[in-house]
Motif scaffolding. Sequence first.
Motif, mmCIF file in Angstrom:
data_model
loop_
_atom_site.group_PDB
_atom_site.id
_atom_site.type_symbol
_atom_site.label_atom_id
_atom_site.label_comp_id
_atom_site.label_asym_id
_atom_site.label_seq_id
_atom_site.Cartn_x
_atom_site.Cartn_y
_atom_site.Cartn_z
ATOM 1 N N CYS A 109 0.839 -1.205 0.000
ATOM 2 C CA CYS A 109 0.000 0.000 0.000
ATOM 3 C C CYS A 109 0.873 1.255 0.000
ATOM 4 C CB CYS A 109 -0.929 -0.005 1.207
ATOM 5 S SG CYS A 109 -2.193 -1.292 1.170
ATOM 6 N N ASN A 136 0.889 4.142 -2.800
ATOM 7 C CA ASN A 136 0.283 5.409 -2.374
ATOM 8 C C ASN A 136 1.254 6.571 -2.220
ATOM 9 O OD1 ASN A 136 -2.234 4.221 -2.248
ATOM 10 N ND2 ASN A 136 -2.216 3.937 -0.023
ATOM 11 N N TRP A 158 -4.724 -1.136 -8.218
ATOM 12 C CA TRP A 158 -5.398 -2.113 -7.358
ATOM 13 C C TRP A 158 -4.875 -3.529 -7.568
ATOM 14 C CZ3 TRP A 158 -7.822 -1.671 -3.058
ATOM 15 C CH2 TRP A 158 -8.627 -2.707 -2.584
ATOM 16 N N ILE A 191 -1.888 -3.942 -5.439
ATOM 17 C CA ILE A 191 -2.229 -4.029 -4.017
ATOM 18 C C ILE A 191 -2.820 -5.397 -3.691
ATOM 19 C CG2 ILE A 191 -3.817 -3.171 -2.252
ATOM 20 C CD1 ILE A 191 -3.325 -0.362 -3.334
ATOM 21 N N TRP A 214 -1.060 -8.138 -1.215
ATOM 22 C CA TRP A 214 -1.674 -8.668 0.006
ATOM 23 C C TRP A 214 -1.793 -10.189 -0.043
ATOM 24 C CZ3 TRP A 214 -2.303 -7.244 4.781
ATOM 25 C CH2 TRP A 214 -2.279 -5.890 5.099
ATOM 26 N N THR A 221 -2.110 3.789 3.622
ATOM 27 C CA THR A 221 -0.978 2.876 3.696
ATOM 28 C C THR A 221 -1.009 2.062 4.986
ATOM 29 O OG1 THR A 221 0.527 4.437 4.785
ATOM 30 C CG2 THR A 221 0.448 4.501 2.395
#
Length: 238
Positions: free
Chosen positions: A25, A29, A40, A43, A47, A123
């Motif tokens: 993040c 960011n 996205w 991200i 994750w 973040t």
Amino acid sequence: MSDATQIFSEFLGTAILVLLGDGVCAAVNLKKSKAEASGWIVIATGWATAVTIAVYASGFMGPAHLNPAVTLGMAMTGNFSWGLAVPFMLAQLAGGIVGAILVWLNYLPLWDETEDQGAILGTFATGPAVRNLAANTMTEVIGTFVLVFGLLAFGANTFTDGLNPIVVGILILAIGLSLGGPTGYAINPARDLGPRIAHQILPIKNKGTSDWGYAFVPIIGPFIGAALAAGLFMILPL
């Protein structure tokens, strides 16, 4: 493994989870990051791989829940001792705080370059795309239901040794891509609350508020979702 070893594994695994998860993040960011605005997909993939690596890193010492909602679901279904539930959750929360502090240290020069308060908070912790607390909570309920029911279902299946963390990572990727848009898919109270606490206490320029008015959503929603998933799993004719 001893109880102390298992509790430590939850702390360590959650710290690694948040370090890598909040790390992606931050990469997306923060201004002047080499991954700035990469989107996205990055991200969600970050994750998913964070969960996989964290489970591999801690799973040899304990069950690698790394999530209070998962701990609740496993305890409700009899797959985990209620006596360790609260110590696990506290270890997970502490791991979330430490992981977020490590993200701050890793990106130390970039915080001063970033003026967007939402990007800075993003973040660390989740937030809604459209603020509607009831709807946001429902999103977290649904995402966590899929997570916990999926994990319980995985436990009822047989996988090749060492494959389970990868399958869990795929589950996280699916949730992030398909269900994560409205809230950023916390689906984990420790993943959100721990870093939100770190955001509150760290000396970050331009950081703004930690949005405590929203903080209950990624706590209550995941617990409800986990309880519903466990409840359904228990009544299935297995």
